[in-house]
Design a protein around this motif. Structure first.
Motif, mmCIF file in Angstrom:
data_model
loop_
_atom_site.group_PDB
_atom_site.id
_atom_site.type_symbol
_atom_site.label_atom_id
_atom_site.label_comp_id
_atom_site.label_asym_id
_atom_site.label_seq_id
_atom_site.Cartn_x
_atom_site.Cartn_y
_atom_site.Cartn_z
ATOM 1 N N ILE A 79 -19.117 -2.234 3.158
ATOM 2 C CA ILE A 79 -18.363 -3.491 3.151
ATOM 3 C C ILE A 79 -17.615 -3.653 1.834
ATOM 4 N N GLY A 80 -18.288 -3.316 0.727
ATOM 5 C CA GLY A 80 -17.638 -3.382 -0.581
ATOM 6 C C GLY A 80 -16.445 -2.461 -0.681
ATOM 7 N N ASN A 81 -16.562 -1.280 -0.114
ATOM 8 C CA ASN A 81 -15.441 -0.337 -0.134
ATOM 9 C C ASN A 81 -14.277 -0.814 0.723
ATOM 10 N N ILE A 82 -14.570 -1.458 1.829
ATOM 11 C CA ILE A 82 -13.501 -2.004 2.674
ATOM 12 C C ILE A 82 -12.758 -3.096 1.918
ATOM 13 N N ILE A 83 -13.505 -3.977 1.267
ATOM 14 C CA ILE A 83 -12.873 -5.035 0.467
ATOM 15 C C ILE A 83 -12.067 -4.409 -0.671
ATOM 16 N N TRP A 84 -12.629 -3.408 -1.339
ATOM 17 C CA TRP A 84 -11.909 -2.721 -2.418
ATOM 18 C C TRP A 84 -10.605 -2.120 -1.905
ATOM 19 N N PHE A 85 -10.667 -1.463 -0.756
ATOM 20 C CA PHE A 85 -9.472 -0.843 -0.185
ATOM 21 C C PHE A 85 -8.358 -1.871 0.005
ATOM 22 N N VAL A 86 -8.709 -3.026 0.534
ATOM 23 C CA VAL A 86 -7.708 -4.061 0.789
ATOM 24 C C VAL A 86 -7.147 -4.622 -0.516
ATOM 25 N N LEU A 87 -8.007 -4.851 -1.511
ATOM 26 C CA LEU A 87 -7.569 -5.501 -2.749
ATOM 27 C C LEU A 87 -6.886 -4.567 -3.740
ATOM 28 N N ALA A 88 -7.398 -3.351 -3.905
ATOM 29 C CA ALA A 88 -6.860 -2.495 -4.964
ATOM 30 C C ALA A 88 -6.794 -1.017 -4.618
ATOM 31 N N GLY A 89 -7.585 -0.564 -3.689
ATOM 32 C CA GLY A 89 -7.681 0.867 -3.418
ATOM 33 C C GLY A 89 -6.405 1.505 -2.939
ATOM 34 N N TRP A 90 -5.699 0.829 -2.059
ATOM 35 C CA TRP A 90 -4.500 1.444 -1.493
ATOM 36 C C TRP A 90 -3.425 1.655 -2.532
ATOM 37 N N TRP A 91 -3.247 0.717 -3.484
ATOM 38 C CA TRP A 91 -2.167 0.923 -4.460
ATOM 39 C C TRP A 91 -2.551 1.930 -5.525
ATOM 40 N N LEU A 92 -3.842 2.031 -5.865
ATOM 41 C CA LEU A 92 -4.257 3.086 -6.795
ATOM 42 C C LEU A 92 -4.122 4.457 -6.138
ATOM 43 N N ALA A 93 -4.502 4.552 -4.870
ATOM 44 C CA ALA A 93 -4.350 5.819 -4.143
ATOM 45 C C ALA A 93 -2.876 6.190 -4.023
ATOM 46 N N LEU A 94 -2.026 5.209 -3.777
ATOM 47 C CA LEU A 94 -0.587 5.461 -3.701
ATOM 48 C C LEU A 94 -0.045 5.963 -5.033
ATOM 49 N N GLY A 95 -0.499 5.374 -6.141
ATOM 50 C CA GLY A 95 -0.076 5.843 -7.464
ATOM 51 C C GLY A 95 -0.488 7.282 -7.720
ATOM 52 N N HIS A 96 -1.725 7.623 -7.340
ATOM 53 C CA HIS A 96 -2.187 9.002 -7.505
ATOM 54 C C HIS A 96 -1.391 9.954 -6.607
ATOM 55 N N ALA A 97 -1.122 9.543 -5.370
ATOM 56 C CA ALA A 97 -0.389 10.404 -4.444
ATOM 57 C C ALA A 97 1.053 10.640 -4.908
ATOM 58 N N LEU A 98 1.702 9.595 -5.402
ATOM 59 C CA LEU A 98 3.072 9.748 -5.893
ATOM 60 C C LEU A 98 3.120 10.626 -7.141
ATOM 61 N N THR A 99 2.152 10.441 -8.029
ATOM 62 C CA THR A 99 2.091 11.282 -9.222
ATOM 63 C C THR A 99 1.835 12.731 -8.825
ATOM 64 N N ALA A 100 0.961 12.952 -7.838
ATOM 65 C CA ALA A 100 0.692 14.311 -7.354
ATOM 66 C C ALA A 100 1.950 14.937 -6.774
ATOM 67 N N LEU A 101 2.716 14.155 -6.047
ATOM 68 C CA LEU A 101 3.954 14.664 -5.456
ATOM 69 C C LEU A 101 4.929 15.117 -6.535
ATOM 70 N N VAL A 102 5.069 14.333 -7.584
ATOM 71 C CA VAL A 102 5.970 14.700 -8.687
ATOM 72 C C VAL A 102 5.454 15.943 -9.415
ATOM 73 N N LEU A 103 4.154 16.010 -9.657
ATOM 74 C CA LEU A 103 3.587 17.146 -10.388
ATOM 75 C C LEU A 103 3.615 18.439 -9.578
ATOM 76 N N ALA A 104 3.549 18.327 -8.260
ATOM 77 C CA ALA A 104 3.501 19.520 -7.418
ATOM 78 C C ALA A 104 4.840 20.252 -7.360
ATOM 79 N N ILE A 105 5.876 19.662 -7.903
ATOM 80 C CA ILE A 105 7.189 20.312 -7.913
ATOM 81 C C ILE A 105 7.172 21.574 -8.769
ATOM 82 N N THR A 106 6.396 21.559 -9.854
ATOM 83 C CA THR A 106 6.331 22.717 -10.743
ATOM 84 C C THR A 106 5.038 23.486 -10.515
ATOM 85 N N ILE A 107 5.056 24.754 -10.814
ATOM 86 C CA ILE A 107 3.856 25.583 -10.656
ATOM 87 C C ILE A 107 2.768 25.123 -11.625
ATOM 88 N N ILE A 108 3.143 24.782 -12.832
ATOM 89 C CA ILE A 108 2.165 24.334 -13.822
ATOM 90 C C ILE A 108 1.510 23.025 -13.402
#
Length: 134
Positions: A79-108
């Motif tokens: 239940i705590g994780n569901i509440i976390w997902f709604v309040l903050a989890g999705w935007w933190l995950a989105l930030g990590h995913a977008l950063t991963a997308l930018v970093l994956a452009i280069t081999i390094i």
């Protein structure tokens, strides 16, 4: 910490780890201010440190470490994780995913992108996790 982990952590901080750790810190502070969000604030602070220095550590379920269920690993943790997902989890995950997308452009950047994708998963479901040495 191994020398390779230290080097990877320094590179990590320079190319995206610091701003995502700051995002986790902001989420933790906002949760702590609400008083009701203190359980989430604790988890977010722990993962903020992990986000700042991820190499040489790993996040595991607290049940795997202790061998016993507790509030964070049982039904209340879900239940705590569901509440976390709604309040903050999705935007933190989105930030990590977008950063991963930018970093994956280069081999390094590919290993760092992979680390961000792992952190995106943790961002969606952080309650009940504990950080242990790898």
């Amino acid at each position: 910490m191994a020398p390779v982990s230290i080097l990877l952590n320094l590179l990590w901080i320079l190319i995206g780890g610091a701003w995502m750790a700051f995002g986790w810190l902001v989420a933790a502070v906002i949760m702590a201010i609400t008083i009701i969000g203190l359980p989430w604030a604790r988890a977010a602070f722990n993962i903020a440190v992990y986000t700042l220095l991820p190499f040489g550590s790993r996040a595991v379920n607290r049940y795997e470490v202790t061998g016993t269920s507790d509030i964070g690993t049982g039904p209340l943790g879900v239940i705590g994780n569901i509440i976390w997902f709604v309040l903050a989890g999705w935007w933190l995950a989105l930030g990590h995913a977008l950063t991963a997308l930018v970093l994956a452009i280069t081999i390094i950047g590919i290993p760092f992108a992979w680390a961000h994708l792992k952190l995106a998963g943790i961002a969606l479901w952080p309650v009940g996790k504990v950080i242990v040495p790898a």
